[in-house]
Design an enzyme around this catalytic site. Structure first.
Site, PDB file in Angstrom:
ATOM      1  N   GLY A  93    -104.430   8.662 -20.516  1.00 58.25           N
ATOM      2  CA  GLY A  93    -102.974   8.794 -20.587  1.00 58.25           C
ATOM      3  C   GLY A  93    -102.342   8.265 -19.328  1.00 58.25           C
ATOM      4  O   GLY A  93    -102.977   7.564 -18.544  1.00 58.25           O
ATOM      5  N   GLY A 114    -111.983   1.343 -23.776  1.00 56.00           N
ATOM      6  CA  GLY A 114    -111.932   0.867 -22.404  1.00 56.00           C
ATOM      7  C   GLY A 114    -113.219   0.188 -22.029  1.00 56.00           C
ATOM      8  O   GLY A 114    -114.288   0.786 -22.124  1.00 56.00           O
ATOM      9  N   CYS A 169    -107.917   4.683 -22.217  1.00 57.21           N
ATOM     10  CA  CYS A 169    -109.209   5.252 -21.846  1.00 57.21           C
ATOM     11  C   CYS A 169    -109.782   6.083 -22.976  1.00 57.21           C
ATOM     12  O   CYS A 169    -109.087   6.466 -23.903  1.00 57.21           O
ATOM     13  CB  CYS A 169    -109.073   6.201 -20.663  1.00 57.21           C
ATOM     14  SG  CYS A 169    -108.283   5.491 -19.225  1.00 57.21           S
TER      15      CYS A 169
END
Ligand code: AMP
Length: 471
Positions: free
Chosen positions: A110, A35, A9
């Site tokens: 994460g 992303g 992300c």
């Protein structure tokens, strides 16, 4: 059960600018490579939190009408990548709620490795989850906290998390960002001058987001640090002691944009070094160095420079298709390589070619590209990879598949060479990788190349199962 444990992300946050949502949109636009599945922005006008998220690319989602519905001078944004299985809007970020701490929205980059346990505990205590993303767990932990301030509740929540997170949080009157104590994923701090008044504060996964909005990079959120920006100004505090620094080396190998400074270091410099060292470690008599675009470009330039072999862009990429890697099924992936790349026959015919890429994951793409180059008349195809063999899955936010699908986890370099049908195949050594990123002591996580994970992975079966289902 979680459907998914690995999110690649990009995150962005801004405090103190009348055009917060527009600038978040631009920031996310620059972070699109992190992303491509969904994106979202939450803004606050001091009373309400307005949130808009949708599937698709940033530029398609945020029309002028959508952006005008995101008022306020503070905002957070998120762009998300995911593989098949849970490509649903429900999992798009930011997540926003109204709770006893006020109205808040959270997004993160994460992977929380103990999200499964935390979620089961929270569900036993009555929490109801809408999605399968681990970000929602953080939100529930904050809502459950007995701390009275948002910063206090967030601190308490973060202390329960294991794994990797670079997080942005929006409240009615403030922005709080934080990084896990190992520093797995990047999070940069910048400032943006305004015509009048104090500069705005900005935060982003990569500094290329700052470049687009004319913000200046200051430094990084430290591992184990929380940065709070509110009406009283900006403050930085350590919510937990930093642990063994474990910055994701793959950010420098592949994931980040080469024009970004990540972990305080220019990515382009690392990538060219990777290529140079690869040329020294694995030279070959050849006529031309050809990158696999775009992932192999910077390393191929370094390789060609060092080897004194001409660099040629003999594979042309169609930029209007997504990365083939994100296609959901094998059938589409097979088709995808041709959609994406086409060889320039007159640069390849009769030539001994060094083909440079950053990594081999499953091996399927590399095999098709080698075939494509040979099909265009190359006399020899020598494959060079600018990092060591990827032998272990990542549990900290990079979408590598489970070991069973990682070709280097189960095959020797010679077996891989035969599979990809190259005349020769060489990877950069781990020492070479460390040199290229200027490792001083222990700064980076190399788990995908060594299998040595810097944190204890308590529920490894669950993490492996998630990879196997959706890897
Ligand atoms: P493969 O056919 O599976 O070996 O795919 C190799 C290609 O995937 C290389 O061109 C890499 O640049 C790219 N790649 C490696 N890791 C990732 C990742 N985590 N996300 C997207 N693409 C990747």
């Amino acid at each position: 059960m979680f459907d998914k444990f690995h999110d690649e992300c990009g995150v962005f946050a801004i405090y103190g600018h009348a055009e917060a949502a527009n600038l978040s949109y631009l920031g996310l636009y620059a972070l699109q490579h992190r992303g491509q599945e969904s994106a979202g922005i939450a803004s606050s006008d001091g009373r309400e939190i307005h949130c808009y998220k949708s599937m698709g690319h940033v530029a398609d989602i945020f029309t002028p009408t959508v952006l005008s519905g995101l008022p306020g001078d503070r905002a957070i944004g998120h762009t998300r990548y995911s593989t098949a299985g849970d490509t649903v809007l429900l999992n798009a970020q930011p997540f926003s709620v109204a709770c006893n701490k006020g109205k808040i929205a959270i997004a993160h980059n994460g992977n929380i490795t103990n999200a499964g346990e935390l979620r089961r505990d929270l569900e036993r205590a009555g929490s109801i989850f809408q999605a399968s993303s681990d970000t929602e767990v953080i939100l529930h932990l904050v809502a459950h906290s007995r701390e009275r301030t948002l910063a206090g509740a967030l601190r308490e929540a973060l202390l329960q998390l294991e794994g990797a997170f670079s997080l942005v949080c929006l409240a009615q009157d403030r922005v709080i960002v934080a990084r896990d104590p190992y520093g797995f994923r990047p999070l940069a701090i910048g400032t943006l001058e305004r015509e009048a008044g104090a500069p705005a504060h900005v935060f982003a996964s990569e500094t290329c987001a700052f470049d687009l909005i004319n913000a200046a990079y200051v430094n990084d959120v430290e591992p184990g640090e929380m940065v709070i920006v509110g009406p009283e100004g900006m403050s930085r505090e350590r919510y937990t002691p930093a642990r063994q620094l474990s910055q994701c080396v793959f950010e420098h190998v592949y994931f980040s944009r080469p024009d970004s400074i990540v972990f305080g270091r220019p990515v382009q410099e690392s990538r060219e070094n990777l290529g140079r060292l690869l040329a020294r470690e694995a030279p070959v008599a050849a006529d031309v160095v050809v990158p696999v675009p775009d992932s192999g470009v910077s390393a191929a330039i370094g390789y060609a420079d060092e080897a004194g072999i001409p660099y040629r862009q003999a594979l042309i990429r169609n930029h209007y298709v997504g990365r083939t890697f994100i296609e959901p099924s094998q059938a589409i992936r097979d088709f995808g390589v041709k959609l994406k790349l086409n060889p320039v026959r007159h640069l390849l015919e009769g030539k001994r070619v060094v083909l440079v890429d950053d990594s081999i994951v499953r091996g399927t793409t590399s095999r098709k590209i080698v075939r494509m180059v040979r099909g265009a008349g190359a006399a020899e195809v020598h494959m060079r990879i600018s990092c060591p063999p990827t032998v272990s899955p990542c549990y900290y936010g990079v979408d590598t598949p489970s070991s069973s699908e990682l070709i280097a986890a189960n095959h020797t370099v010679e077996e891989i060479r035969r599979y990809v049908e190259a005349d020769s195949l060489a990877y950069l050594s781990l020492e070479g990788l460390k040199d290229a990123v200027a490792e001083r002591g222990r700064q980076y996580c190399y788990a995908c190349y060594t299998g040595k994970y810097p944190t204890e992975l308590v529920n490894i079966e669950e993490l492996v199962a998630a990879k196997t289902r959706h890897g």
